[in-house]
Enzyme design. Structure first.
Site, PDB file in Angstrom:
ATOM      1  CD  GLU A 117      -6.535   5.304   2.435  1.00 26.72           C
ATOM      2  OE1 GLU A 117      -7.532   5.416   3.166  1.00 26.72           O
ATOM      3  OE2 GLU A 117      -5.407   4.998   2.875  1.00 26.72           O
TER       4      GLU A 117
ATOM      5  CE  LYS B 177      -6.483   8.619   8.113  1.00 29.48           C
ATOM      6  NZ  LYS B 177      -7.186   7.526   8.793  1.00 29.48           N
TER       7      LYS B 177
ATOM      8  CG  ASP C 282      -9.803   7.570   6.573  1.00 27.52           C
ATOM      9  OD1 ASP C 282      -8.711   7.512   5.975  1.00 27.52           O
ATOM     10  OD2 ASP C 282      -9.907   7.744   7.804  1.00 27.52           O
TER      11      ASP C 282
ATOM     12  CG  ASP D  57      -5.370   7.931   4.661  1.00 24.27           C
ATOM     13  OD1 ASP D  57      -6.249   8.597   4.081  1.00 24.27           O
ATOM     14  OD2 ASP D  57      -5.606   6.884   5.319  1.00 24.27           O
TER      15      ASP D  57
ATOM     16  CG  ASP E  18      -1.869   5.119   4.972  1.00 25.64           C
ATOM     17  OD1 ASP E  18      -1.749   4.053   5.608  1.00 25.64           O
ATOM     18  OD2 ASP E  18      -2.932   5.487   4.434  1.00 25.64           O
TER      19      ASP E  18
ATOM     20  NE  ARG F 156     -10.954  -1.042   3.533  1.00 26.74           N
ATOM     21  CZ  ARG F 156     -11.548  -1.255   4.698  1.00 26.74           C
ATOM     22  NH1 ARG F 156     -12.674  -1.938   4.777  1.00 26.74           N
ATOM     23  NH2 ARG F 156     -11.005  -0.791   5.800  1.00 26.74           N
TER      24      ARG F 156
ATOM     25  CE  LYS G  18      -3.216   2.585   3.007  1.00 24.55           C
ATOM     26  NZ  LYS G  18      -4.139   2.537   4.165  1.00 24.55           N
TER      27      LYS G  18
HETATM   28  N1  BES Z   1      -4.264   4.428   6.909  1.00 25.63           N
HETATM   29  C1  BES Z   1      -5.428   4.164   7.653  1.00 25.63           C
HETATM   30  C2  BES Z   1      -5.215   3.125   8.744  1.00 25.63           C
HETATM   31  C3  BES Z   1      -4.300   3.518   9.881  1.00 25.63           C
HETATM   32  C4  BES Z   1      -4.826   4.132  11.000  1.00 25.63           C
HETATM   33  C5  BES Z   1      -2.961   3.190   9.861  1.00 25.63           C
HETATM   34  C6  BES Z   1      -4.002   4.465  12.052  1.00 25.63           C
HETATM   35  C7  BES Z   1      -2.140   3.519  10.924  1.00 25.63           C
HETATM   36  C8  BES Z   1      -2.653   4.149  12.028  1.00 25.63           C
HETATM   37  C9  BES Z   1      -6.518   3.639   6.742  1.00 25.63           C
HETATM   38  O1  BES Z   1      -6.525   4.148   5.453  1.00 25.63           O
HETATM   39  C10 BES Z   1      -7.825   4.036   7.351  1.00 25.63           C
HETATM   40  O2  BES Z   1      -8.056   5.202   7.452  1.00 25.63           O
HETATM   41  N2  BES Z   1      -8.627   3.054   7.749  1.00 25.63           N
HETATM   42  C11 BES Z   1      -9.870   3.326   8.362  1.00 25.63           C
HETATM   43  C12 BES Z   1     -10.875   2.349   7.795  1.00 25.63           C
HETATM   44  C13 BES Z   1     -12.300   2.667   8.155  1.00 25.63           C
HETATM   45  C14 BES Z   1     -12.710   3.990   7.548  1.00 25.63           C
HETATM   46  C15 BES Z   1     -13.175   1.552   7.654  1.00 25.63           C
HETATM   47  C16 BES Z   1      -9.708   3.142   9.857  1.00 25.63           C
HETATM   48  O3  BES Z   1      -8.921   2.278  10.282  1.00 25.63           O
HETATM   49  O4  BES Z   1     -10.317   3.893  10.608  1.00 25.63           O
HETATM   50 ZN    ZN Z   2      -4.701   4.715   4.744  1.00 23.97          ZN
HETATM   51 MN    MN Z   3      -7.529   5.986   5.286  1.00 24.84          MN
END
Ligand code: BES
Ligand code: ZN
Ligand code: MN
Length: 483
Positions: free
Chosen positions: A335, A263, A333, A256, A274, A337, A251
């Protein structure tokens, strides 16, 4: 680069610092017995004073003045029966204490069998600094490591592997630590070209003009809100008569923001990291080529920014990633996947024996496992076992997590084949179930490195910040496939 050489018996060693192991209960390890003989009561009295017993993680710096021909002797506590990773960590703790010295001689590798490469990894990784953006820099001054009582060939072999591994991990650390606007996708493309040029990897980069015809619908959607052109980078190590074929996907979100599903500020603070999965894959490809491993490896990294610009994708939009399945984007967010869907589909078309992806995919993963353990999912037992074995051997902590079919309905969409979110509970599993839709029948394992991609503190060979977690596991995975 730090020079590594073979040396003779500890009594004839010459260096600024002598580094020797002590096992739990103050049991002298190889070389420490010699130090104890030389120093007699002076040593035991001193160790009593500072209460040093040889516990794992402890290091005693013994001033030896004119008693011995070193500036100091480091006694490295290893606890009872240290395994290879505990040795690597001990070496890392010692390494932090010799960063101001020019040369060390050590017997640490004489604990356990074939330990020299692990000891060197610990020493080399512990010298890492990211001070490019500081006006006062404090680079490591360590120039030379002598492995005592070891043959030239064994020392050279260990040094060769350890230097390549440490260089790869440090490349990933550098990329992860770099500020977001200093690493737009174009910079990662440039870096990948440099790595390819230096190591002889084949490289192909898809630019946005070709995303439509290539069917990279996930990448198109995520990149839509950014001014920075995205890229799909494909690195290829293609040795003659390969012993296997592994596909790696990382990834590569260089920042992000969450997109329109923005966020909150605190959640964004670490989001330059990220792209850790992409950094890990590029660094692994570099090492695989440098080691000349007899396995075909394709490394795919979809790279983009996730921004809320005027052209950004909207919650409710439907995307079609490369394998043709449709995705309703309910949260921009989620993203990672979406871009991985394209990357996984692309490499699955080549039908490798195994696909492994690495991604800072979900905040739920460190909630479950803490910050120092990666989650591991897979669609076959064998794929999972291969990654578990590689991680164990490399000294990285991964934990096998479930991927139950009865949760698949968590990602059912009202209007498309799936949606990109699910309930908050089991967030990391829902994400893994989503990825599974894009690998077809190819054996696949997924590493969620959202926790360990950044190390939360300075300890042993780890340095706070981008860790390069996953590089060692993936290198080992390819090595094991070639055996
Ligand atoms: N990059 C984030 C995940 C992340 C969060 C990595 C904190 C490291 C530390 C990812 O893109 C994300 O935002 N995931 C969301 C998914 C949700 C919206 C279904 C999450 O984990 O909140
Ligand atoms: Zn992310
Ligand atoms: Mn994200």
């Amino acid at each position: 680069m730090i020079e590594v050489k073979a040396g003779g018996p500890v009594g004839e060693a010459s260096a600024d610092v002598l580094v020797v192991p002590v096992l739990g209960g103050r049991n002298w390890g190889p070389g420490a017995d010699w130090v104890a003989d030389q120093l007699g009561d002076y040593l035991t009295t001193y160790l009593d004073e500072i209460d040093f017993q040889g516990k794992a993680g402890s290091v005693a710096s013994v001033p030896v003045r004119d008693r011995l021909d070193f500036k100091k002797v480091l006694l490295v506590g290893l606890g009872e029966n240290p395994d290879e990773e505990q040795l690597r960590q001990g070496a890392g703790s010692a390494g932090k204490k010799v960063a101001r010295d020019a040369s060390i001689a050590t017997t640490l590798h004489m604990v356990g069998d074939d330990s020299a490469a692990a000891v060197l990894e610990g020493l080399l990784l512990s010298q890492y600094r990211f001070d490019k953006y500081r006006t006062e820099k404090k680079p490591s001054k360590l120039e030379q490591i002598t492995l005592l009582d070891l043959g030239d060939e064994a020392a050279a072999a260990a040094a060769h592997r350890a230097q390549i591994v440490a260089e790869a991990v440090n490349l990933a650390r550098d990329l992860i630590n770099e500020p977001p606007s200093a690493k737009p996708p174009s910079a990662l493309v440039e870096m990948a070209h440099r790595v390819a040029g230096e190591t002889g990897l084949d490289i192909r980069v898809y630019d946005p003009d070709h995303f439509e015809e290539e069917g990279f619908g996930g990448l198109i959607g995520v990149a839509a809100g950014s001014h920075e052109p995205a890229a799909m980078i494909v690195l290829r190590h293609d040795p003659p008569d390969p012993k296997g074929f592994i596909g790696l996907v990382g990834k590569g979100i260089v920042f992000d923001s969450g997109g329109l599903s923005l966020k909150p500020p605190a959640g964004m603070e670490s989001m330059k990291t990220d792209m850790s999965g992409a950094a890990v894959v590029i660094a692994t490809m570099q090492a695989v080529a440098a080691l000349g491993l007899p396995v075909k490896v394709v490394g795919v990294t979809p790279v983009t920014e996730n921004m809320p610009g005027g052209g950004a994708q909207r919650p409710g939009d439907v995307l079609t990633p490369r394998n043709g399945k449709t995705v309703e984007v309910l949260n921009t967010d989620a993203e990672g996947r979406l871009v991985l869907a394209d990357g996984l589909s692309l490499v699955a078309e080549e039908e490798p024996d195994l696909i492994v992806d690495a991604a800072t995919l979900t905040g739920a993963c460190p909630v479950a496992l803490g910050e120092k353990i990666a989650g591991l999912w897979g669609n076959t037992d064998e794929a999972i076992h291969k990654v578990e074995a590689a991680a164990k051997s490399a000294g990285e902590d991964v934990w096998h997590m479930p991927l139950p079919d009865f949760y698949r309905k968590n990602i059912d969409s009202d209007i498309a084949d799936m949606k990109n979110t699910g309930p908050r509970y089991g967030g990391s599993i829902n994400a893994a179930l989503f990825l599974k839709e894009f690998v077809g029948d190819v054996p696949w394992a997924h590493l969620d490195i959202a926790g360990p991609a950044r190390w939360p503190d300075d300890e042993h060979y780890q340095v706070k910040g981008g860790s390069g977690f996953g590089v060692r596991t993936l290198i080992r995975l390819v090595e094991l496939a070639g055996e």
